[in-house]
Every structure is written in structure tokens, then in C-alpha cells.
Motif scaffolding. Structure first.
Motif, PDB file in Angstrom:
ATOM      1  N   GLY A 155      41.991  71.657  43.340  1.00  0.00           N
ATOM      2  CA  GLY A 155      40.834  70.996  43.024  1.00  0.00           C
ATOM      3  C   GLY A 155      41.067  71.764  41.701  1.00  0.00           C
ATOM      4  N   ARG A 156      40.223  69.933  40.721  1.00  0.00           N
ATOM      5  CA  ARG A 156      39.952  71.179  39.514  1.00  0.00           C
ATOM      6  C   ARG A 156      38.343  71.848  40.031  1.00  0.00           C
ATOM      7  NH1 ARG A 156      44.384  69.269  38.377  1.00  0.00           N
ATOM      8  NH2 ARG A 156      44.900  67.520  37.571  1.00  0.00           N
ATOM      9  N   LYS A 157      37.611  71.131  40.517  1.00  0.00           N
ATOM     10  CA  LYS A 157      36.521  71.872  40.505  1.00  0.00           C
ATOM     11  C   LYS A 157      36.303  73.530  40.805  1.00  0.00           C
ATOM     12  CE  LYS A 157      31.339  71.204  42.562  1.00  0.00           C
ATOM     13  NZ  LYS A 157      31.462  70.177  43.490  1.00  0.00           N
ATOM     14  N   ASN A 158      37.032  73.649  41.752  1.00  0.00           N
ATOM     15  CA  ASN A 158      36.969  75.042  42.211  1.00  0.00           C
ATOM     16  C   ASN A 158      38.203  75.672  41.357  1.00  0.00           C
ATOM     17  OD1 ASN A 158      36.469  73.890  44.557  1.00  0.00           O
ATOM     18  ND2 ASN A 158      38.128  73.783  46.259  1.00  0.00           N
ATOM     19  N   LEU A 159      38.660  75.328  40.636  1.00  0.00           N
ATOM     20  CA  LEU A 159      39.443  76.601  39.805  1.00  0.00           C
ATOM     21  C   LEU A 159      38.483  75.914  38.550  1.00  0.00           C
ATOM     22  CD1 LEU A 159      41.854  77.787  40.112  1.00  0.00           C
ATOM     23  CD2 LEU A 159      42.045  75.929  41.552  1.00  0.00           C
ATOM     24  N   ILE A 160      37.694  75.620  38.013  1.00  0.00           N
ATOM     25  CA  ILE A 160      36.807  75.676  37.329  1.00  0.00           C
ATOM     26  C   ILE A 160      35.740  76.306  37.436  1.00  0.00           C
ATOM     27  CG2 ILE A 160      34.935  74.386  35.579  1.00  0.00           C
ATOM     28  CD1 ILE A 160      36.479  72.013  35.132  1.00  0.00           C
ATOM     29  N   LEU A 161      35.262  76.374  38.351  1.00  0.00           N
ATOM     30  CA  LEU A 161      34.383  77.270  39.415  1.00  0.00           C
ATOM     31  C   LEU A 161      34.486  79.071  39.369  1.00  0.00           C
ATOM     32  CD1 LEU A 161      32.837  75.801  42.568  1.00  0.00           C
ATOM     33  CD2 LEU A 161      31.670  76.241  39.826  1.00  0.00           C
ATOM     34  N   VAL A 162      35.688  79.255  39.887  1.00  0.00           N
ATOM     35  CA  VAL A 162      36.888  80.660  39.795  1.00  0.00           C
ATOM     36  C   VAL A 162      36.692  81.312  38.178  1.00  0.00           C
ATOM     37  CG1 VAL A 162      39.138  81.685  39.935  1.00  0.00           C
ATOM     38  CG2 VAL A 162      38.177  79.982  41.805  1.00  0.00           C
ATOM     39  N   SER A 163      37.197  80.163  37.732  1.00  0.00           N
ATOM     40  CA  SER A 163      37.351  80.432  35.931  1.00  0.00           C
ATOM     41  C   SER A 163      36.078  81.451  35.473  1.00  0.00           C
ATOM     42  CB  SER A 163      38.177  79.353  35.335  1.00  0.00           C
ATOM     43  OG  SER A 163      37.073  78.364  35.304  1.00  0.00           O
ATOM     44  N   TYR A 164      35.031  80.538  35.235  1.00  0.00           N
ATOM     45  CA  TYR A 164      33.809  80.965  35.351  1.00  0.00           C
ATOM     46  C   TYR A 164      33.393  82.313  35.680  1.00  0.00           C
ATOM     47  CZ  TYR A 164      32.633  76.223  32.736  1.00  0.00           C
ATOM     48  OH  TYR A 164      32.339  74.365  32.121  1.00  0.00           O
ATOM     49  N   ILE A 165      33.233  82.440  36.692  1.00  0.00           N
ATOM     50  CA  ILE A 165      33.333  83.839  37.235  1.00  0.00           C
ATOM     51  C   ILE A 165      33.866  84.494  36.820  1.00  0.00           C
ATOM     52  CG2 ILE A 165      32.734  84.926  39.742  1.00  0.00           C
ATOM     53  CD1 ILE A 165      32.540  82.721  41.278  1.00  0.00           C
TER      54      ILE A 165
END
Length: 613
Positions: A155-165
Motif C-alpha cells: 500500500g502507498r500509505k504504509n510505504l509513505i509512513l515508513v519513508s517519513y520515519i
């Protein structure tokens, strides 16, 4: 499905998920597209023909009833969003939330441009200041292509969260680093997160919008990016003057944590189920584990190693090791061998991380090449501007960073104009030509006028360079989408950003190398002309080369000699930017154009079925 008819329609801007139904020569997959007579639905089935009977097949069901714009109008009239399209409210929330991450990541880049002389000088290692950028972009290059593939699975959302962290962790390490190595390591970690922050934003927008509307919505993202770049430089310089440069990076951590919380709340969990503004029914017949096994991890590893070995010589050559060292050709040789193995791996992969057929499309290659050369020119300029004003005018860090504003303001204006022009006309080729011409004019103006006494009007000469970069990034993004097949869109976008990352390394390495080589020779000749004591001359040479703040402690003829060496070396760096931009201008004339039609509904499925019958 009753009443199915197989169509052989080429994709265009109105049908983002209709792909060529005939197997292409050399292709490893066959595709069929069927239209139900009783529903406005296209079913696209892709099966592997690589000889592997266990290879997964994918089925996409796509609504074809209306365009996203018509759906927005319907939603405004009824107050109810369509089941087949991303609603206007969803788009607005997505864009607003993503603006936070875009703002912070771009502020990070400009504040590093403004403060890198201070950071490196604190560790008496000015020659390594380019690694504060190179570490970031090398890590970005190594991880760029994986985000698109993994976001298809998780999912796009999960990978965006990972990249932010990951990005936040890197910023924290930079802020507390006690050595140049630790600070560069922090930039490497930030780069691994930053690559996902940039690529996934564009993939999300491409998922949720028809191609003609992408540029106009990206203009809003570009405003956030430009605002970040505009404020990052002055803010970073001011913090470096007042409380220290470390807080420029530590202060980004809470902002990223806020962005993580808002993304968790507001980003849709199913954004990857839209393609070009149309809802795609997910294929539940293939598990996430099976799809993960099909991800080309070996290809990603080989690509990352290839880029590292090919780009590393440009960073260490002339600074860490001499260009005549056998290490330089050895790294290039290893890079070529790794690239050969990468190509073999990609040809055999079921789901290659970089579909090689993209490189058989002339306009795709030209679009990527033009953006690469333009970004290489622009980053070289942005690297040299703070150095120029600190050396020639002895300005504070705040003012040196503020001198980047004309370029970033021009970038914002260029992005907005590109979005409006493409939305209204459906054309993009003229924008690419104009962008390269504007940038070339900017760099030529610097060569003519920036000789150490630059007034406020002449300091605006960098604005056309930023304007060209803003135009070209929006126009090339659309140019690539027009010619690439929909099921290759995510890797194509990742590849575009990867090429931009490599261009930044190339531009930065070239400008940094040219600047430092001419600085060394200029200092030697200018100081030798003063008939100083050899010991004093050696001390001045070393201090001036490693710490730009040292210039403010000098006076008289010695200061004039050091300043002149800096100004002359930076003049040569502008020639590098002009060379890159001129190549971009030449290549832009060979890009073709496929005018984008108005967003309009496709012919009804029932009519198509009757005609085929």
C-alpha cells in the motif's frame, strides 16, 4: 463473462488502463481486455508467458463510465462521491497532507545548501562538504526503485509512513552527530527515506488523476516544495548564526512525526486501487507473500551497487584520491560488470524493478535525459551560490541562504505555469524547450556578470534557472506518462526520480570537483604573488581551502587574493551548469509530442460490443 468482446485498442490519455492486447515482440506477457455488455467495466488480464506455469497472473477491473472531472461535478451536485473514482474530498485531503512531507523534505535540501560550508568548516573538512549531498542522493538512488514495487504490495500509505520515519531518524542523527562521518551517515539515512517521500507522492497523484490533470494538481505540491526551499535556506542560515546549525535538523523531527500522524489518519488505505483516476478492483487471488516473492530484489541490489560504483569515482576523485589512482578505473570497471549482470537479471525477472522495454521508447529516453541534464545544471548552481556570496561579500549564513530565494521562487512560478498551460492546451513539448533555454540564459548571465561585486539586480539572474527547472519537471513528468504503458507507470516514475537523483550526484560532483581544483590552483598562484613566508603561505592555503569562515579573519592583500581565488573557481563551476543546460536544450528539440485530449468519457461498452459483433 457473458457477451465479452476482445478489443485491440492502444492506450491514450483517456484510457489510462487500456493496454495493448497483442504480445509485443520480446515481451514476456500476453494481455487481453474484455468489456462486459451489461456493465461499464473493462477487465484486463495479464498472464506470464515466460514458461513458468506458476507465475502469477493479474486481473484488473476498471470502470470506464466517466472521467474524474465529471465525477467531481457530480459529487458537487449530489454531495455523494462516486464508487468508481477518487472523490474531490479524497484528493484534497491527500494533497494537503502530503504537502507537509514535501515542505519538510525540500526545506531540508535548501537549508543544507545554505549551511554546508558551516557544517564542514566546524569539522575542518570543507573538501568533504559535497558528501553532505552525495551521501543523501546516493542512498536515494539505491532505494528509489523499490518504493514503487513495495507500495503495490503493502500500500502507498504504509510505504509513505515508513519513508517519513526513516527520514526523521536521519535528521536526528545529523543533529546530534559529533563527527563528519556521523553527520554524513545521518544524511545517508535521510536519503533512504527521502527517496520514498518524493516518488510515492507522484505515484499517488498519478493513481488518483487522469493524465491531463496531473500537472495542475502537481502545481499545488510544487508550491509546498517551493515554499520549503524558500524558507529552508534563510531559516537554516539564521539558526546557524543564532543557536547553531544542528537545530536546523533536530527541528525537522517533530514536524515529521506530525506528518506521520496526519498521514495515518487522513491518507486512504486503498490509494493503489486507483489507476489514472479509475478504480481498479484488487486481485485477491494472489497473496501478498506471493507478490513479495516476485519482487526483483536481486535486480534492485545490482542496480544500487552499479550506481554506487559508477558514481563513487566522481565523489572521491581529486579530493580523497587523485584522479590518476588505479582505484578510479577499477571502480568504473566493476560498475560496468555489475551493470551487465543487472541487465541479464532484468531480462529474466517476472516483475523487473526496471522494465527494460521503457528504454526502447525514444521519447521516454529523451524525457529522462533532458531532466537529468537540467537538474545536474540546477543543483550545481544551488551548491555554488551560498559559497559565492559568503566569499565575495562576507555575508552571514542567513543572507547567504536568502540568496537562493530567486531560484526557488522561479521554480514555483515555472511549476504553476506548466500546470496551467498543460491543463488548458494539452501540450508540453514547448515548455520543455522553453525551460532549457531559460536555464541556459541564466547560467550565461552569471558568467558575464558575477565577478565578485554583484548588486541586488544581478543576484536575480539565478531566477530563470529556477524557472526552467520548475517548467521542465512538470512537463517531463507528463511527457513520460504519455508514452509509457499504464502497468509500467509506477516503475517509470521511480526511474524518473532515480535519474534525477543520479543527475544531482553528477552535477554536484562535477561542480564541486571543478570548483576545488581551480580553487587550489588559484590560491597557490595568488598567494605566491604576495611573496609571503613559505610557512605562512602554507598555513593560509590550508585554512582557506578547508574553512570558508576563515576569509573573515583575513585583511588586506591576503584577503583579496583568497577572495579572488574563490570567485574565479566558482566562475568555472557556472560553466559546468551552462554545459549541462545547453545539452538539455539541444536534446529537447528531438522530443515528440502527443497532444492530450479533453477529459471525456470513453465510448459506451455496449456500443463497442455491438460494433465488434
Amino acid at each position: 463473462m457473458a457477451g465479452q468482446t476482445t478489443l485491440a485498442a492502444e492506450p491514450d490519455e483517456r484510457s489510462p488502463l487500456l493496454v495493448n492486447q497483442q504480445a509485443q515482440p520480446g515481451s514476456s506477457a500476453t494481455s487481453t481486455t474484455s468489456i462486459s455488455k451489461n456493465s461499464d467495466t473493462v477487465v484486463h488480464v495479464r498472464e506470464s508467458s515466460s514458461g513458468d506455469s506458476n507465475a502469477p497472473s493479474y486481473t484488473d477491473s476498471v470502470s470506464t463510465d466517466t472521467s474524474l472531472l465529471r465525477d467531481i461535478e457530480s459529487e458537487a451536485a449530489t454531495g455523494q462521491p462516486s464508487k468508481d473514482h477518487a472523490s474531490f474530498g479524497t484528493l484534497a485531503r491527500v494533497v494537503l497532507v502530503l504537502m507537509i512531507g514535501v515542505f519538510v523534505s525540500n526545506a531540508d535540501g535548501s537549508l543544507m545548501l545554505a549551511t554546508h560550508p558551516v557544517i564542514a568548516s566546524e569539522f575542518n573538512d570543507l573538501e568533504s562538504s559535497s558528501w553532505l549531498f552525495a551521501g543523501f542522493v546516493l542512498a536515494s538512488a539505491a532505494t528509489q526503485t523499490m518504493y514503487g514495487k513495495l507500495s503495490d504490495i503493502y500500500g502507498r500509505k504504509n510505504l509513505i509512513l515508513v519513508s517519513y520515519i526513516i527520514f526523521a531518524l536521519g535528521c536526528a542523527l545529523v543533529g546530534v552527530g559529533q563527527s563528519m562521518f556521523q553527520v554524513i551517515l545521518g544524511r545517508v539515512i535521510s536519503g533512504a527515506g527521502g527517496s520514498g517521500m518524493t516518488a510515492l507522492v507522484s505515484i499517488l497523484i498519478s493513481d488518483l488523476l487522469p493524465i491531463r490533470d496531473v500537472a495542475s494538481w502537481r502545481a499545488y505540491i510544487n508550491i509546498a516544495a517551493t515554499t520549503g526551499r524558500s524558507l529552508g535556506g534563510p531559516a537554516g542560515g539564521w539558526l546557524a548564526d543564532v543557536i547553531g546549525w544542528r537545530w536546523s535538523f533536530i527541528g525537522q523531527v517533530p514536524l515529521m512525526l506530525i506528518a506521520v500522524a496526519l498521514c495515518q489518519i487522513y491518507l486512504p488505505s486503498n490509494a493503489e486501487q486507483f489507476k489514472g483516476g479509475k478504480r481498479v478492483e484488487p486481485d485477491h487471488s494472489v497473496s501478498s507473500w506471493e507478490r513479495l516473492k516476485s519482487v526483483d530484489f536481486l535486480g534492485s541490489l545490482l542496480l544500487a551497487l552499479t550506481l554506487l560504483t559508477l558514481l563513487m569515482p566522481m565523489e572521491i576523485g581529486g579530493s580523497k584520491v587523485p584522479w590518476s589512482s588505479p582505484i578510479i578505473p577499477a571502480l568504473f570497471g566493476v560498475g560496468v560488470i555489475l551493470f551487465f549482470f543487472f541487465l541479464r537479471t532484468e531480462r529474466r525477472a517476472i516483475e523487473p524493478v526496471v522494465p527494460l522495454e521503457i528504454f526502447s521508447i525514444r521519447d521516454a529516453n529523451l524525457s529522462i535525459f533532458v531532466q537529468m541534464t537540467q537538474l545536474a545544471a540546477q543543483l550545481g548552481l544551488m551548491f555554488s551560490v551560498p559559497l559565492y556570496f559568503k566569499a565575495s561579500a562576507s555575508v552571514s549564513n542567513t543572507e547567504a541562504g536568502a540568496h537562493l530565494f530567486p531560484a526557488v521562487a522561479g521554480n514555483a512560478i515555472g511549476g504553476i505555469i506548466a500546470g496551467i498551460y498543460i491543463k488548458r492546451t494539452g501540450r508540453y513539448r514547448n515548455l520543455i524547450i522553453l525551460a532549457a533555454f531559460s536555464a541556459s540564459l541564466s547560467y550565461f548571465s552569471l558568467l558575464v556578470s558575477w565577478h565578485g561585486h554583484t548588486n541586488w539586480f544581478q543576484s536575480l539572474y539565478i531566477a530563470p534557472g529556477g524557472f526552467g527547472s520548475g517548467l521542465i519537471q512538470s512537463a517531463v513528468f507528463v511527457s513520460l506518462q504519455v508514452v509509457v504503458k499504464p502497468h509500467h507507470m509506477a516503475p517509470a516514475i521511480s526511474l524518473l526520480y532515480l535519474s534525477g537523483t543520479c543527475a544531482m550526484i553528477l552535477g554536484l560532483a562535477c561542480v564541486s570537483t571543478v570548483m576545488h581544483e581551480f580553487l587550489k590552483s588559484g590560491l597557490e598562484s595568488n598567494l605566491a604573488a604576495l611573496a609571503l613566508d613559505p610557512a605562512d603561505r602554507a598555513e593560509i592555503f590550508q585554512n582557506a581551502l578547508s574553512n570558508i569562515e576563515y576569509i573573515s579573519t583575513l585583511a588586506g592583500d591576503v584577503k583579496t587574493a583568497v577572495v579572488r581565488a574563490y570567485v574565479d573557481s566558482l566562475w568555472w563551476s557556472h560553466t559546468v551548469s551552462l554545459a549541462f543546460s545547453s545539452v538539455a536544450l539541444f536534446a529537447s528539440f528531438f522530443i515528440g509530442e502527443k497532444p492530450l485530449g479533453k477529459s471525456e468519457p470513453l465510448p459506451q461498452a455496449e456500443q463497442l460490443s455491438e460494433e465488434e459483433s
